[in-house]
Motif scaffolding. Structure first.
Motif, PDB file in Angstrom:
ATOM      1  N   LYS A 148       0.734  -1.011   0.104  1.00  0.00           N
ATOM      2  CA  LYS A 148      -0.107   0.115  -0.066  1.00  0.00           C
ATOM      3  C   LYS A 148       0.684   1.321  -0.143  1.00  0.00           C
ATOM      4  N   ALA A 149       2.062   1.325   0.772  1.00  0.00           N
ATOM      5  CA  ALA A 149       2.871   2.349   0.589  1.00  0.00           C
ATOM      6  C   ALA A 149       3.668   2.535  -0.883  1.00  0.00           C
ATOM      7  N   ILE A 150       3.803   1.584  -1.471  1.00  0.00           N
ATOM      8  CA  ILE A 150       4.337   1.641  -2.844  1.00  0.00           C
ATOM      9  C   ILE A 150       3.281   2.208  -3.701  1.00  0.00           C
ATOM     10  N   ALA A 151       2.153   1.767  -3.492  1.00  0.00           N
ATOM     11  CA  ALA A 151       0.929   2.178  -4.413  1.00  0.00           C
ATOM     12  C   ALA A 151       0.565   3.618  -3.925  1.00  0.00           C
ATOM     13  N   ALA A 152       0.931   4.105  -2.702  1.00  0.00           N
ATOM     14  CA  ALA A 152       0.589   5.544  -2.460  1.00  0.00           C
ATOM     15  C   ALA A 152       1.845   6.393  -3.373  1.00  0.00           C
ATOM     16  N   LYS A 181      -0.539  13.890   4.838  1.00  0.00           N
ATOM     17  CA  LYS A 181      -0.888  14.069   3.417  1.00  0.00           C
ATOM     18  C   LYS A 181      -0.829  12.876   2.504  1.00  0.00           C
ATOM     19  N   LYS A 182      -1.794  12.897   1.589  1.00  0.00           N
ATOM     20  CA  LYS A 182      -2.109  11.838   0.774  1.00  0.00           C
ATOM     21  C   LYS A 182      -0.994  11.516  -0.074  1.00  0.00           C
ATOM     22  N   SER A 183      -0.225  12.709  -0.533  1.00  0.00           N
ATOM     23  CA  SER A 183       0.532  12.859  -1.645  1.00  0.00           C
ATOM     24  C   SER A 183       2.194  12.750  -1.040  1.00  0.00           C
ATOM     25  N   MET A 184       2.819  12.188  -1.790  1.00  0.00           N
ATOM     26  CA  MET A 184       4.420  12.287  -1.157  1.00  0.00           C
ATOM     27  C   MET A 184       5.016  13.492  -1.525  1.00  0.00           C
ATOM     28  N   GLU A 185       4.435  14.314  -2.527  1.00  0.00           N
ATOM     29  CA  GLU A 185       5.042  15.699  -2.627  1.00  0.00           C
ATOM     30  C   GLU A 185       5.351  16.625  -1.516  1.00  0.00           C
ATOM     31  N   PHE A 186       4.526  15.969  -0.273  1.00  0.00           N
ATOM     32  CA  PHE A 186       4.500  16.757   0.622  1.00  0.00           C
ATOM     33  C   PHE A 186       5.839  16.568   1.388  1.00  0.00           C
ATOM     34  N   LEU A 187       6.509  15.578   1.448  1.00  0.00           N
ATOM     35  CA  LEU A 187       7.637  15.420   1.851  1.00  0.00           C
ATOM     36  C   LEU A 187       9.045  15.999   1.299  1.00  0.00           C
ATOM     37  N   GLY A 188       8.631  16.894   0.051  1.00  0.00           N
ATOM     38  CA  GLY A 188       9.842  17.702  -0.590  1.00  0.00           C
ATOM     39  C   GLY A 188      10.544  17.115  -1.958  1.00  0.00           C
ATOM     40  N   GLN A 189      11.487  17.396  -2.194  1.00  0.00           N
ATOM     41  CA  GLN A 189      11.975  17.106  -3.577  1.00  0.00           C
ATOM     42  C   GLN A 189      12.758  15.777  -3.397  1.00  0.00           C
ATOM     43  N   VAL A 190      12.586  14.994  -4.690  1.00  0.00           N
ATOM     44  CA  VAL A 190      13.307  13.716  -4.594  1.00  0.00           C
ATOM     45  C   VAL A 190      14.222  13.620  -5.638  1.00  0.00           C
ATOM     46  N   GLY A 215      -3.503   4.079   6.317  1.00  0.00           N
ATOM     47  CA  GLY A 215      -4.643   4.841   6.907  1.00  0.00           C
ATOM     48  C   GLY A 215      -4.390   6.178   6.888  1.00  0.00           C
ATOM     49  N   LEU A 216      -3.308   6.997   6.865  1.00  0.00           N
ATOM     50  CA  LEU A 216      -2.924   8.385   7.394  1.00  0.00           C
ATOM     51  C   LEU A 216      -2.337   8.806   5.988  1.00  0.00           C
ATOM     52  N   GLY A 217      -1.437   8.181   5.744  1.00  0.00           N
ATOM     53  CA  GLY A 217      -0.432   8.837   4.484  1.00  0.00           C
ATOM     54  C   GLY A 217       0.723   9.220   4.987  1.00  0.00           C
TER      55      GLY A 217
END
Length: 929
Positions: A159-163, A414-423, A400-402
């Motif tokens: 589920k983490a990979i799918a997110a 947050k539901k989107s990984m963009e919240f974590l910053g640049q990759v 369940g949280l993100g």
């Protein structure tokens, strides 16, 4: 059974009798040694892997920590066996531990395949088995009661990979996994979890690619994946195989721009153990790593001691940092120690004591509230490889949280990984890869690889979809639906290449071709209805839903020649005329003694004077000719009434001349059905069947195949109304603005949307992008542009050219002109007749004297001379003496009137004041002095 190879079952079957006898001997030995102070523990690890080495060191540390101190503690002997990753060796080691070393508990087995073999032996021997494998099926522990899963299930990582996939909008992924023949435990049960997780976020698996550690064609398999369009890869293999895959991928330039690589915890958990060469080939890789707290004192103390012990036992290993495998092994031995400390010396009670464990371990809460298994992991670290032997923690993902930057009570998710910053992505790029690339092998293959977007030909409403062929046989596709689709795709981060394909037939046939996969999507003005949704899925509607009536209002054309009569009814005209005559009679009666003109002449002349006086009072007070206050009062009141009447007449006549009157038309569906009226609709749309469904007679439904057919049919009356979808109605009214078309009842149905196959990975992004296009105003601009281009009325004259309401024509006043012309002609004729009659009479009776004659005449002669002597046009008539005397008297009368000028002016002022007061009272206007 449960993924166990047939040859292993054969091995267990042959040795089952010996295992049973050994178990019985062990039970006797246990009873004899019940009060022994020696407890034997068995461990099976794979010392060829980093995970096995960490487990061995951690178990030995735990034995020392929990059994090595205190006078009353039993002596624990830990027997560690190396399985070398071989299931047969694992089974042999388990037998040795049970038979020879009389192990009370067996720990280890980092793979499910090893666990399944030992679980069968341990269950028959009634020896508790604490497995450290992550992928233990849910029903395994109930099948083998002595099997305890001391490692947390890692299935939630899918589920983490799918997110992560959802965060960046990738809709197709390739999965690289280890061949189950060479490593069945690693892939057992993972694929269904991954497929389900990807489906929940709207993505699908493009290719499942098995790789083998002993296969020399790793490069060839990667090349096949590279030739495809999908550039997103999920790698779920052992660390050894992963190192080879990334090394070959770097050689093939698959670690460059547009590529995405995501690893599961089977690789990411041991990133710290990889060498510099492997790290250099993995730059830009994203990974999901098992979570454990590394900031508490317990872990820091364990880490300090672990590094020292690990360097002693395995000096060739580069990084002595403990991973999740070491922590799980340490917690498992601690659970056994606590069970032994509770005087649970026999195996059955020892198992119960282990299952009662409840403490805060290095990996988190250690308890078996969910049966014989620990609570599954629900928190993961998200890491990014950024350099040689360097990776960073981007953040965390919690089921369940993100995503979150930290793990605490105050964390923001947050539901989107963009919240974590640049990759940092492959190729050392900070821009997000597309994850999809168009095939470059040839033009034909490129065309085959593109999405085929079906476009209907022969559209009834060309403003929405219009397909034409260019001179080079290429398609020229235009229209509102096309522009909306292009604007929508621009808002997508990743969307595969596409090409428009012209498709003939009805809209339902387009859905059928989509269902049988002849096309990949449909972009058209296609209504969203239930029967089409059975075979395909629609995007968010990009137009207003609804089916609306369009009717034609016939303009009411009154007799404009006599239009001036319509403001008043016949009774009003009669009452006004009567009041005019009555007031004129009153004034004449009062003023006739003061004004000789009112009594001069015959009765007919006096009647004419009275009528003339009556009508002239409609426009002026004529106070200078009035002598009586009574007549002045009468005239003031009548002038006020006349003012109100004339103003009301003017307003009513203005509305008749400038506002168009339309005959009401039928705008109700039920009325149309009851009356059996003919109605029109598009012949190739769903509206035909829909009208039949709601009760219209099929014979009364007239099919139209061109939007230009509707105006003529509505105006001529061949159809009473047209049923059009709301977007069509807007364009129709814009094009037919010079006609009196109007809309009626609207039925909530339909709405235009783009069509995709069932479970299409692109549909969620398309629907979300349509909402964005609508919210930023682009959709409204496109619709306004379409309607403006269809508007046939000039911007400076948006009115109805059927009738110019701003100009008054001659016909509007034809009746008045006829009356005044007729009156003038009649008066002229009467004047001519009278002049001719008098001229004939004078010639036959009396010879007129010259104007300078001085002979004496009687009054009768003077009258005759005056009557008969007709002056030429422009000459001053010669007046008789009697007339001069009369004029002199009249002059004296008017001189006396001038003497009363001051008194009359005062009365005139009072009349004006009375008029002003009455006018202010009627109009409720405040009086300002």
């Amino acid at each position: 059974m449960l993924h166990i190879s047939h040859f292993l079952w054969l091995f267990l079957l042959i040795s089952s009798n010996r295992a049973t006898s050994n178990a019985e001997e062990d039970d006797g030995s246990q009873r004899n040694q019940h009060h022994d102070r020696f407890i034997s523990l068995g461990a099976i690890v794979d010392d060829n892997s980093r995970a096995g080495k960490e487990e061995e060191v951690a178990m030995k540390m735990a034995v020392v920590d929990f059994f090595g101190h205190g006078r009353h503690r039993p002596t624990v002997l830990l027997h560690v066996k190396n399985s070398h990753g071989d299931p047969l060796q694992t089974a042999s080691s388990a037998k040795t531990l049970i038979k020879k070393h009389h192990a009370r508990v067996i720990l280890g087995m980092g793979t499910w395949q090893e666990t399944a073999i030992v679980a069968e032996l341990a269950n028959k021997s009634k020896v508790p088995l604490l497995s450290l494998a992550n992928e233990v099926p849910t029903g395994a522990c109930s099948h083998w009661p002595f099997l305890v899963n001391a490692a947390r299930s890692q299935f939630a990582q899918m589920k983490a990979i799918a997110a992560i996939i959802q965060s960046w909008g990738w809709r197709k992924v390739n999965v690289i996994y280890e061949d189950p023949i060479t490593n069945p435990s690693l892939t057992a049960g993972i694929t269904p979890y991954l497929i389900k997780a990807l489906q929940e976020v709207g993505s699908v698996i493009n290719d499942l690619a098995p790789f083998s550690l002993f296969d020399r064609s790793i490069s060839e398999n990667l090349m096949k994946l590279k030739d495809g369009q999908c550039r997103v890869f999920i790698v779920h293999t052992s660390t050894t195989l992963a190192a080879k895959i990334f090394k070959e991928a770097k050689k093939l330039d698959m670690m460059e721009k547009d590529f995405v690589w995501i690893t599961t915890n089977s690789i990411t958990d041991v990133l710290h153990t990889l060498n510099a060469t492997t790290f250099s080939s993995m730059q830009g890789v994203l990974g999901v790593k098992s979570y454990f707290s590394d900031s508490n004192k317990q872990f820091k103390h364990f880490r300090f001691r672990f590094r020292k012990e690990f360097r002693k036992q395995f000096p060739k290993e580069t990084n002595p940092k403990p991973g999740i495998h070491a922590l799980q092994a340490y917690d498992a031995v601690r659970a056994v120690a606590l069970a032994v400390a509770g005087n649970n010396s026999d195996r059955q009670n020892l198992l119960k004591g282990i299952l009662k464990s409840n403490f805060e371990g290095l990996t988190g809460p250690f308890n078996f509230k969910q049966g014989l298994m620990l609570a599954p992991a629900h928190v993961y670290r998200i890491v990014n490889v950024i350099g040689v032997e360097t990776y960073i923690d981007l953040g965390y993902w919690t089921e369940g949280l993100g995503f979150s930057v930290s793990i605490s009570r105050d964390s923001v998710y947050k539901k989107s990984m963009e919240f974590l910053g640049q990759v940092l992505w492959p190729g050392r790029l900070w821009s997000v890869p597309g994850g999809w690339e168009e095939a470059k092998s040839s033009t034909s293959s490129q065309s085959q690889a593109s999405l085929k977007i079906g476009i209907p030909t022969g559209n009834t409403h060309v403003e929405f979809v219009n397909v034409r062929n260019n001179s080079d046989d290429s398609l020229n596709v235009t229209g509102f639906a096309i522009e909306v689709f292009k604007a929508t795709v621009k808002h997508l981060r990743h969307f595969p290449p596409y090409e428009f394909v012209a498709v003939s037939g009805t809209y339902d046939s387009l859905v059928d071709k989509l269902r049988i996969q002849k096309i990949d999507a449909v972009v058209a003005d296609m209504a969203i209805i239930s029967n089409r949704s059975q075979y395909a899925e629609f995007s968010q509607p990009y137009t207003e839903p609804g089916l609306q009536l369009v009717v034609y209002n016939k303009p009411r054309r009154p007799n404009r020649a006599w239009l001036f009569k319509q403001p008043f009814t016949s009774g009003m005209w009669a009452a006004t005329g009567a009041m005019v005559l009555f007031n004129g009679f009153v004034v004449w009666l009062i003023e006739r003694k003061h004004n000789p003109e009112f009594t001069r002449g015959t009765k007919l002349d006096q009647l004419g004077t009275m009528v003339s006086l009556s009508f002239t009072t409609l426009f002026s007070l004529q106070a200078e000719k009035l002598h009586s206050n009574l007549s002045r009062m009468t005239m003031v009141v009548w002038l006020f009434v006349a003012l109100v009447i004339t103003q009301s007449y003017t307003a009513s006549l203005t509305s008749l001349l400038t506002i168009q009157r339309l005959d009401p038309s039928i705008v109700d569906v039920e009325t149309l059905k009851r009356s059996g009226a003919k109605v029109g609709c598009d012949g190739d749309s769903f509206v035909v069947k829909y009208l039949e469904t709601i009760g219209f007679n099929p014979h009364n439904i007239i099919k139209k195949y061109s939007e230009d057919d509707y105006p003529e049919a509505l105006i001529s009356g061949s159809i009473a109304a047209a049923f059009l979808e709301v977007p069509y109605v807007k364009v129709f009214l814009a094009k037919q603005c010079h006609h009196n078309f109007t809309t009626g009842e609207m039925i909530k149905v339909g709405g235009f949307g783009f069509v995709f196959p069932k479970n299409s990975p692109y549909l969620p992004d398309i629907s979300r992008a349509i909402l964005q296009v609508s919210e930023n105003g682009k959709l409204q601009k496109l619709e306004k542009s379409m309607i403006s281009s269809s508007n046939k009325c000039p911007s400076d004259h948006p009115g109805n050219p059927e009738e110019d309401h701003d100009s008054l024509e001659l016909t509007s006043f034809q009746g008045l002109f006829l009356i005044t012309v007729g009156t003038s002609v009649t008066a002229l004729l009467l004047f001519g007749v009278r002049r001719g009659r008098k001229h004939w009479c004078c010639n036959s009776r009396v010879q007129p004297e010259p104007p300078n004659s001085t002979s004496s005449t009687t009054s009768g002669d003077h009258e005759n001379r005056w009557d008969c002597h007709l002056p030429n046009i422009g000459e001053e008539p010669l007046l008789p003496v009697s007339y001069h005397h009369h004029a002199h008297d009249q002059h004296d009368y008017w001189l006396s009137a001038w003497e009363r000028e001051e008194n009359q002016s005062r009365w005139l002022h009072q009349c004006y004041v009375i008029i002003f007061l009455l006018y202010s009272f009627v109009n409720k206007t405040p009086i300002n002095y």
